[in-house]
Design an enzyme around this catalytic site. Structure first.
Site, PDB file in Angstrom:
ATOM      1  N   THR A  26       0.618  -1.302  -0.255  1.00  0.00           N
ATOM      2  CA  THR A  26      -0.179  -0.027  -0.088  1.00  0.00           C
ATOM      3  C   THR A  26       0.897   1.373   0.039  1.00  0.00           C
ATOM      4  O   THR A  26       2.201   1.035   0.146  1.00  0.00           O
ATOM      5  CB  THR A  26      -0.775  -0.086   0.949  1.00  0.00           C
ATOM      6  OG1 THR A  26       0.080   0.156   2.193  1.00  0.00           O
ATOM      7  CG2 THR A  26      -1.843  -1.136   0.819  1.00  0.00           C
ATOM      8  N   ASP A  27      -0.062   2.045  -0.732  1.00  0.00           N
ATOM      9  CA  ASP A  27       1.016   4.212  -0.569  1.00  0.00           C
ATOM     10  C   ASP A  27       0.450   4.190   1.357  1.00  0.00           C
ATOM     11  O   ASP A  27      -0.344   3.194   2.584  1.00  0.00           O
ATOM     12  CB  ASP A  27       0.484   5.007  -1.324  1.00  0.00           C
ATOM     13  CG  ASP A  27      -1.308   4.643  -1.458  1.00  0.00           C
ATOM     14  OD1 ASP A  27      -1.468   4.500  -0.296  1.00  0.00           O
ATOM     15  OD2 ASP A  27      -1.694   5.486  -1.770  1.00  0.00           O
ATOM     16  N   ALA A  28       0.584   5.640   1.721  1.00  0.00           N
ATOM     17  CA  ALA A  28       0.964   6.359   3.132  1.00  0.00           C
ATOM     18  C   ALA A  28      -0.947   5.769   3.061  1.00  0.00           C
ATOM     19  O   ALA A  28      -1.289   6.556   4.814  1.00  0.00           O
ATOM     20  CB  ALA A  28       1.691   7.347   3.395  1.00  0.00           C
ATOM     21  N   ALA A  29      -1.467   5.494   1.636  1.00  0.00           N
ATOM     22  CA  ALA A  29      -2.961   6.189   2.374  1.00  0.00           C
ATOM     23  C   ALA A  29      -3.441   5.111   2.638  1.00  0.00           C
ATOM     24  O   ALA A  29      -4.727   4.030   2.838  1.00  0.00           O
ATOM     25  CB  ALA A  29      -3.884   6.908   1.008  1.00  0.00           C
ATOM     26  N   ILE A  31      -3.853   2.416   0.182  1.00  0.00           N
ATOM     27  CA  ILE A  31      -5.091   2.206  -0.732  1.00  0.00           C
ATOM     28  C   ILE A  31      -3.381   1.440  -1.234  1.00  0.00           C
ATOM     29  O   ILE A  31      -2.158   1.583  -1.599  1.00  0.00           O
ATOM     30  CB  ILE A  31      -4.696   3.413  -1.413  1.00  0.00           C
ATOM     31  CG1 ILE A  31      -6.351   3.459  -0.593  1.00  0.00           C
ATOM     32  CG2 ILE A  31      -5.607   2.511  -2.990  1.00  0.00           C
ATOM     33  CD1 ILE A  31      -6.697   4.962  -1.566  1.00  0.00           C
TER      34      ILE A  31
END
Length: 148
Positions: A26-29, A31
């Protein structure tokens, strides 16, 4: 849906493999990063071959050849998120002497997240197209005949 074995299962010509989205995907959010979907699709194709009884790894080690994706069309429909359990569906669309056309989907609780269509060519160690092994072709035709 019932629990799938570690390598997934083929039913009606469609291979299904369950995979969880981890923090590393995932990314920082939280997602799932768009490029990670390609990793999940690769796992689906690899396990599809394994469950179908095709030892791709042995063919590579023996210098017989390997599959390489030569074309892919992808449509992202919805995002996957941290801890989601996804199902990667893989099915053959067609088989030619040196290539397979494959359709893949990634779903979450039967909700489509991604659709992809690709061509995987069988290449010799020098990178030139090579006929797929006859036993593999026979197995692929069996799977094509199982389509729903």
């Amino acid at each position: 849906m019932a629990s799938l074995p570690p390598s997934g299962a083929i039913d009606g010509g469609i291979h299904r493999l369950a995979q969880r989205v981890y923090f590393e995907d995932t990314d920082a959010a939280t997602i799932m990063y768009h490029a990670k979907y390609l990793h999940f699709l690769e796992r689906g194709r690899t396990e599809f071959l394994r469950v179908a009884g095709i030892d791709h790894g042995a063919a590579v080690k023996a210098g017989e050849g390997a599959y390489a994706v030569t074309e892919m069309q992808i449509k992202w429909l919805r995002p996957a998120r941290l801890d989601d359990v996804l199902v990667i569906e893989t099915r053959l669309l067609s088989v030619r002497a040196a290539a397979c056309r494959i359709e893949q989907r990634i779903t979450r609780a039967a909700e489509p997240l991604l659709e992809a269509t690709l061509t995987a060519a069988f290449l010799d160690p020098a990178g030139r197209p090579r006929r797929q092994p006859p036993a593999w072709m026979a197995r692929f035709h069996e799977l094509l005949a199982q389509e729903p």
